[in-house]
Design a protein around this motif. Structure first.
Motif, PDB file in Angstrom:
ATOM      1  N   LEU A 153       0.819  -1.208   0.000  1.00 37.10           N
ATOM      2  CA  LEU A 153       0.000   0.000   0.000  1.00 37.10           C
ATOM      3  C   LEU A 153       0.855   1.262   0.000  1.00 37.10           C
ATOM      4  CD1 LEU A 153      -2.831  -0.977   2.523  1.00 37.10           C
ATOM      5  CD2 LEU A 153      -2.985  -0.824   0.029  1.00 37.10           C
ATOM      6  N   ARG A 154       1.984   1.221   0.690  1.00 35.33           N
ATOM      7  CA  ARG A 154       2.802   2.432   0.792  1.00 35.33           C
ATOM      8  C   ARG A 154       4.291   2.054   0.830  1.00 35.33           C
ATOM      9  NH1 ARG A 154       1.876   7.585   1.334  1.00 35.33           N
ATOM     10  NH2 ARG A 154       3.266   8.966   2.509  1.00 35.33           N
ATOM     11  N   PRO A 155       4.874   1.747  -0.327  1.00 39.01           N
ATOM     12  CA  PRO A 155       6.287   1.336  -0.362  1.00 39.01           C
ATOM     13  C   PRO A 155       7.223   2.543  -0.322  1.00 39.01           C
ATOM     14  CG  PRO A 155       5.365   1.241  -2.563  1.00 39.01           C
ATOM     15  CD  PRO A 155       4.225   1.652  -1.650  1.00 39.01           C
ATOM     16  N   THR A 156       7.281   3.208   0.813  1.00 39.53           N
ATOM     17  CA  THR A 156       8.050   4.442   0.951  1.00 39.53           C
ATOM     18  C   THR A 156       9.208   4.245   1.916  1.00 39.53           C
ATOM     19  OG1 THR A 156       6.706   5.212   2.800  1.00 39.53           O
ATOM     20  CG2 THR A 156       5.946   5.781   0.589  1.00 39.53           C
ATOM     21  N   LEU A 157      10.051   5.246   1.942  1.00 36.43           N
ATOM     22  CA  LEU A 157      11.180   5.215   2.865  1.00 36.43           C
ATOM     23  C   LEU A 157      10.701   5.131   4.310  1.00 36.43           C
ATOM     24  CD1 LEU A 157      14.213   5.518   3.448  1.00 36.43           C
ATOM     25  CD2 LEU A 157      13.917   7.989   3.348  1.00 36.43           C
ATOM     26  N   ARG A 158       9.654   5.864   4.632  1.00 35.42           N
ATOM     27  CA  ARG A 158       9.117   5.830   5.985  1.00 35.42           C
ATOM     28  C   ARG A 158       8.621   4.436   6.358  1.00 35.42           C
ATOM     29  NH1 ARG A 158      10.884   9.380   9.578  1.00 35.42           N
ATOM     30  NH2 ARG A 158      10.225  11.519   9.204  1.00 35.42           N
ATOM     31  N   MET A 159       8.024   3.716   5.396  1.00 34.43           N
ATOM     32  CA  MET A 159       7.553   2.367   5.671  1.00 34.43           C
ATOM     33  C   MET A 159       8.733   1.432   5.920  1.00 34.43           C
ATOM     34  SD  MET A 159       5.107   0.314   6.216  1.00 34.43           S
ATOM     35  CE  MET A 159       3.707   1.327   5.713  1.00 34.43           C
ATOM     36  N   TRP A 160       9.795   1.575   5.134  1.00 34.31           N
ATOM     37  CA  TRP A 160      11.008   0.802   5.398  1.00 34.31           C
ATOM     38  C   TRP A 160      11.503   1.058   6.824  1.00 34.31           C
ATOM     39  CZ3 TRP A 160      13.736  -2.922   2.899  1.00 34.31           C
ATOM     40  CH2 TRP A 160      13.431  -3.167   1.565  1.00 34.31           C
ATOM     41  N   GLN A 161      11.583   2.315   7.182  1.00 37.29           N
ATOM     42  CA  GLN A 161      12.086   2.648   8.519  1.00 37.29           C
ATOM     43  C   GLN A 161      11.177   2.085   9.610  1.00 37.29           C
ATOM     44  OE1 GLN A 161      12.431   7.004   7.658  1.00 37.29           O
ATOM     45  NE2 GLN A 161      14.436   6.775   8.611  1.00 37.29           N
ATOM     46  N   ALA A 162       9.872   2.200   9.415  1.00 40.56           N
ATOM     47  CA  ALA A 162       8.940   1.737  10.439  1.00 40.56           C
ATOM     48  C   ALA A 162       9.054   0.228  10.649  1.00 40.56           C
ATOM     49  CB  ALA A 162       7.511   2.117  10.051  1.00 40.56           C
ATOM     50  N   GLN A 163       9.091  -0.537   9.550  1.00 41.71           N
ATOM     51  CA  GLN A 163       9.139  -1.989   9.701  1.00 41.71           C
ATOM     52  C   GLN A 163      10.494  -2.459  10.246  1.00 41.71           C
ATOM     53  OE1 GLN A 163       7.501  -4.473   6.707  1.00 41.71           O
ATOM     54  NE2 GLN A 163       5.809  -3.104   6.208  1.00 41.71           N
ATOM     55  N   LEU A 164      11.569  -1.870   9.752  1.00 44.52           N
ATOM     56  CA  LEU A 164      12.884  -2.253  10.272  1.00 44.52           C
ATOM     57  C   LEU A 164      13.011  -1.876  11.752  1.00 44.52           C
ATOM     58  CD1 LEU A 164      15.173  -1.225   7.277  1.00 44.52           C
ATOM     59  CD2 LEU A 164      14.638  -3.551   8.012  1.00 44.52           C
ATOM     60  N   ALA A 165      12.484  -0.722  12.123  1.00 49.26           N
ATOM     61  CA  ALA A 165      12.554  -0.304  13.527  1.00 49.26           C
ATOM     62  C   ALA A 165      11.714  -1.223  14.409  1.00 49.26           C
ATOM     63  CB  ALA A 165      12.073   1.144  13.662  1.00 49.26           C
ATOM     64  N   PHE A 166      10.550  -1.617  13.918  1.00 48.21           N
ATOM     65  CA  PHE A 166       9.706  -2.524  14.699  1.00 48.21           C
ATOM     66  C   PHE A 166      10.392  -3.872  14.887  1.00 48.21           C
ATOM     67  CE2 PHE A 166       5.582  -5.084  14.905  1.00 48.21           C
ATOM     68  CZ  PHE A 166       5.432  -4.848  16.261  1.00 48.21           C
ATOM     69  N   GLY A 167      11.002  -4.383  13.803  1.00 50.09           N
ATOM     70  CA  GLY A 167      11.749  -5.633  13.917  1.00 50.09           C
ATOM     71  C   GLY A 167      12.911  -5.518  14.881  1.00 50.09           C
ATOM     72  N   ALA A 168      13.636  -4.388  14.827  1.00 49.25           N
ATOM     73  CA  ALA A 168      14.756  -4.169  15.743  1.00 49.25           C
ATOM     74  C   ALA A 168      14.283  -4.171  17.189  1.00 49.25           C
ATOM     75  CB  ALA A 168      15.450  -2.846  15.407  1.00 49.25           C
ATOM     76  N   LEU A 169      13.165  -3.503  17.442  1.00 48.10           N
ATOM     77  CA  LEU A 169      12.632  -3.438  18.808  1.00 48.10           C
ATOM     78  C   LEU A 169      12.245  -4.824  19.316  1.00 48.10           C
ATOM     79  CD1 LEU A 169      11.788  -1.444  21.079  1.00 48.10           C
ATOM     80  CD2 LEU A 169       9.498  -1.443  20.059  1.00 48.10           C
ATOM     81  N   LEU A 170      11.579  -5.608  18.455  1.00 43.63           N
ATOM     82  CA  LEU A 170      11.154  -6.939  18.876  1.00 43.63           C
ATOM     83  C   LEU A 170      12.348  -7.841  19.184  1.00 43.63           C
ATOM     84  CD1 LEU A 170       8.189  -7.694  16.413  1.00 43.63           C
ATOM     85  CD2 LEU A 170       8.056  -7.024  18.820  1.00 43.63           C
ATOM     86  N   PHE A 171      13.381  -7.779  18.369  1.00 36.31           N
ATOM     87  CA  PHE A 171      14.549  -8.633  18.600  1.00 36.31           C
ATOM     88  C   PHE A 171      15.341  -8.187  19.826  1.00 36.31           C
ATOM     89  CE2 PHE A 171      14.282 -10.336  14.179  1.00 36.31           C
ATOM     90  CZ  PHE A 171      14.470 -11.674  14.489  1.00 36.31           C
ATOM     91  N   VAL A 172      15.554  -6.888  19.965  1.00 36.13           N
ATOM     92  CA  VAL A 172      16.347  -6.396  21.093  1.00 36.13           C
ATOM     93  C   VAL A 172      15.672  -6.705  22.422  1.00 36.13           C
ATOM     94  CG1 VAL A 172      17.150  -4.295  22.225  1.00 36.13           C
ATOM     95  CG2 VAL A 172      17.573  -4.625  19.803  1.00 36.13           C
ATOM     96  N   LEU A 173      14.354  -6.691  22.437  1.00 35.24           N
ATOM     97  CA  LEU A 173      13.632  -6.928  23.688  1.00 35.24           C
ATOM     98  C   LEU A 173      13.355  -8.403  23.971  1.00 35.24           C
ATOM     99  CD1 LEU A 173      11.034  -4.003  23.722  1.00 35.24           C
ATOM    100  CD2 LEU A 173      13.210  -4.187  24.943  1.00 35.24           C
ATOM    101  N   LEU A 174      13.758  -9.305  23.066  1.00 31.18           N
ATOM    102  CA  LEU A 174      13.537 -10.732  23.332  1.00 31.18           C
ATOM    103  C   LEU A 174      14.224 -11.199  24.616  1.00 31.18           C
ATOM    104  CD1 LEU A 174      13.622 -12.561  19.871  1.00 31.18           C
ATOM    105  CD2 LEU A 174      11.759 -12.520  21.526  1.00 31.18           C
ATOM    106  N   PRO A 175      15.478 -10.790  24.902  1.00 31.57           N
ATOM    107  CA  PRO A 175      16.065 -11.193  26.192  1.00 31.57           C
ATOM    108  C   PRO A 175      15.275 -10.695  27.397  1.00 31.57           C
ATOM    109  CG  PRO A 175      17.764 -10.434  24.694  1.00 31.57           C
ATOM    110  CD  PRO A 175      16.460 -10.101  24.050  1.00 31.57           C
ATOM    111  N   VAL A 176      14.688  -9.498  27.280  1.00 31.14           N
ATOM    112  CA  VAL A 176      13.855  -8.980  28.371  1.00 31.14           C
ATOM    113  C   VAL A 176      12.614  -9.852  28.527  1.00 31.14           C
ATOM    114  CG1 VAL A 176      12.584  -6.976  29.221  1.00 31.14           C
ATOM    115  CG2 VAL A 176      14.716  -6.649  27.933  1.00 31.14           C
ATOM    116  N   LEU A 177      12.001 -10.200  27.392  1.00 36.73           N
ATOM    117  CA  LEU A 177      10.832 -11.081  27.438  1.00 36.73           C
ATOM    118  C   LEU A 177      11.195 -12.424  28.071  1.00 36.73           C
ATOM    119  CD1 LEU A 177       7.874 -11.683  26.512  1.00 36.73           C
ATOM    120  CD2 LEU A 177       8.871 -12.563  24.388  1.00 36.73           C
TER     121      LEU A 177
END
Length: 561
Positions: free
Chosen positions: A459-483
């Motif tokens: 729907l929106r293949p933009t730079l902002r979408m790249w940043q949002a998805q990569l940032a969300f993935g980064a957050l999920l992986f970094v917080l796995l040890p906390v989980l």
């Protein structure tokens, strides 16, 4: 043919890689994770983290498993026992349980109840079932995903993956021909050069692990060669029983359907002497797997398979014993047939189970390089294609539907798949343990998240979408040890000091992957800000500058996407 041989190879390289690139990226990602599938499964069963911190003799673990199966699966026609290893410290048993009581609807329809397989994870020291380990496919999900694709018939999936793997092999060889300075380009990376930078990144990741890429693609095809090319055995064994006769001769001792019950009940002979005899026969190598055919029957057969070791071949020898008397029936695979040895070595190279943790880590890094190679190739095509629309974009026009589709698929595959993989691990810890069909629920969340990222990318293949998805993935992986710290008995602060080391390793790798994704977000943000500054400068005081098409596709601005 195009202008010349090399130009033709360049065209072939481009299209053979692009048309199947998104499937190949998933295959590389899931296959790379599979090098540590046992460790992933162990992390996803926190109930096992406190089990077997100290090694238990295989005989003790085997006797405990047999006692458990005698109590819970005495009527089963076959038992499977996987003895504990350094990578999987529990004893895992599988047996065919009685069918569940039919529901009113199935009884009314006349459906016959089906028998089901029951699994259990046992404490190797006590032989008792570990209290309610959560149901999960764990790392086995990624292993099966990379050639079975899930949610489709396995036969069709394997043909699709084989088709894509053949395209990958064509892309590798045509890429070698195309890049005349292939080894010089390996040492060349020019940042901030638009298309040139993407090409350099593609070359470096391709050449960095080129032997691995060739090996993993070719051996992947070989593992399913009897499905892709069955004609040799069919013709050679046409008058000798067909393909089944070929497999019985090439891989003796692997069949289980030929063991029929006699109906005469006889106690199962002790397994300890069998394990001792097998280990002595294999020069001290341990037994890894036990299969008991028709237990507690006069025709019972106990099959022992050697544990995986440093041997390249994935085909391990077996020994069979009379289950009633304990007498040796035969040893199989000590000197394998040439066809079995060849396939076993190639398959062993593909799955990498022969290696120690360091070797498997190198395979893992090479697999990540393969992921980057495929990803940069997909992005490079979009970069080059966008150049054709430079004038149109400058005048406020839009890019073609094809390029927009590729941009969207790139977002969903390259950025969305890591998000889905991280979500799979989060679902493992957040989905209640007692949910029905729990393993399927975890997998469902993987595909829900991946589908959502793919739709948003389209729907929106933009730079902002790249940043949002990569940032969300980064957050999920970094917080796995906390989980893990909140939902398991071995947080990182504990596992680093006293183990299990497998849990600590998983948490550290998750953090490293998250930081890698965060670095990609930071790089894209720098590009976005520089692009905004450049545009502001142009509007303030027009000066000659490079065309907008020289900027990375994804990645110049949100205009035209």
């Amino acid at each position: 043919m195009k202008e010349g041989f090399r130009q033709s190879m360049a065209w072939l390289h481009t299209w053979s890689g692009l048309l199947v690139g998104w499937v190949l990226f998933m295959v590389f990602m899931a296959g790379t994770a599979s090098y540590f599938k046992d460790e992933i499964t162990f992390w996803m069963k926190p109930e096992l983290h406190a089990v077997a911190q100290h090694a238990v003799p295989p005989v003790q673990a085997a006797e405990g498993a047999v006692a458990y199966l005698q109590q819970h699966g005495a009527a089963s026609p076959r038992w499977f026992i996987n003895l504990p290893t350094e990578r999987q410290p529990s004893t895992d048993v599988l047996y065919l349980a009685p069918p569940a009581p039919p529901s009113a609807a199935s009884a009314a329809a006349g459906d016959k109840p089906r028998r089901r397989f029951d699994r259990a994870s046992l404490d190797p020291a006590s032989g008792q079932a570990i209290s309610a380990p959560r149901a999960t496919r764990g790392g086995e999900f990624f292993y099966r995903l990379h050639f079975d694709l899930h949610y489709m018939p396995a036969l069709w999936a394997r043909w699709i993956v084989g088709f894509c793997a053949m395209f990958m092999l064509v892309a590798i060889f045509s890429g070698i021909v195309t890049h005349r300075r292939i080894f010089k380009d390996f040492f060349t990376f020019r940042p901030k050069k638009g298309q040139r930078s993407w090409l350099d990144a593609h070359n470096v990741t391709a050449v960095l692990a080129l032997p691995y890429h060739l090996m993993i693609t070719y051996t992947g095809l070989v593992t399913l060669m009897f499905m892709y090319m069955p004609w040799g055995p069919q013709v050679a064994y046409k008058d000798r029983g067909g393909e089944q006769a070929f497999f019985a001769e090439a891989f003796p001792g692997n069949g289980g359907d030929q063991f029929k019950a006699s109906g005469s009940k006889v106690p199962l002979a002790p397994v300890a002497p069998m394990l001792a005899q097998a280990s002595a026969h294999w020069d001290g190598a341990a037994v890894g797997r036990i299969v008991v055919h028709q237990p507690n029957d006069a025709h019972a057969v106990v099959s022992l398979t050697r544990a995986e070791g440093p041997q390249l071949s994935a085909e391990q020898p077996t020994m069979q014993f009379n289950g009633a008397t304990g007498a040796l029936i035969g040893a199989f695979g000590d000197v394998p047939q040439p066809v079995a040895q060849t396939r076993g070595v190639l398959y062993g190279l593909h799955i990498g189970r022969f290696g120690n943790p360091l070797v498997r880590a190198l395979f893992f890094l090479s697999g990540l390089a393969g992921c980057l190679m495929v990803a940069t190739g997909l992005l490079l095509w979009a970069v080059k294609e966008r150049q054709k629309f430079a004038k149109t974009l400058k005048q406020g026009g839009r890019i073609s539907v094809g390029l927009r589709l590729v941009d969207g698929l790139n977002v969903g595959a390259v950025a969305g798949l890591p998000v889905a993989m991280a979500a799979f691990f989060w679902a493992n810890r957040l989905v209640p343990v007692d949910v029905a069909e729990r393993a399927a629920v975890e997998i469902r969340w993987f595909f829900i998240v991946w589908g959502a990222t793919a739709v948003l990318g389209l729907l929106r293949p933009t730079l902002r979408m790249w940043q949002a998805q990569l940032a969300f993935g980064a957050l999920l992986f970094v917080l796995l040890p906390v989980l893990n710290g909140f939902t398991g008995p071995a947080p990182l602060t504990v596992s680093l000091r006293s183990g299990p080391s497998t849990v600590a390793g998983f948490d550290l790798v998750a953090m490293a992957l998250g930081l890698g994704l965060a670095s990609a977000v930071w790089i894209l943000e720098r590009k976005r800000r520089k692009s905004l500054v450049k545009q502001a400068t142009k509007h303030a005081a027009p000066v000659p500058s490079a065309p907008a098409a020289a900027q990375p596709a994804l990645l110049t601005s949100e205009q035209g996407s």
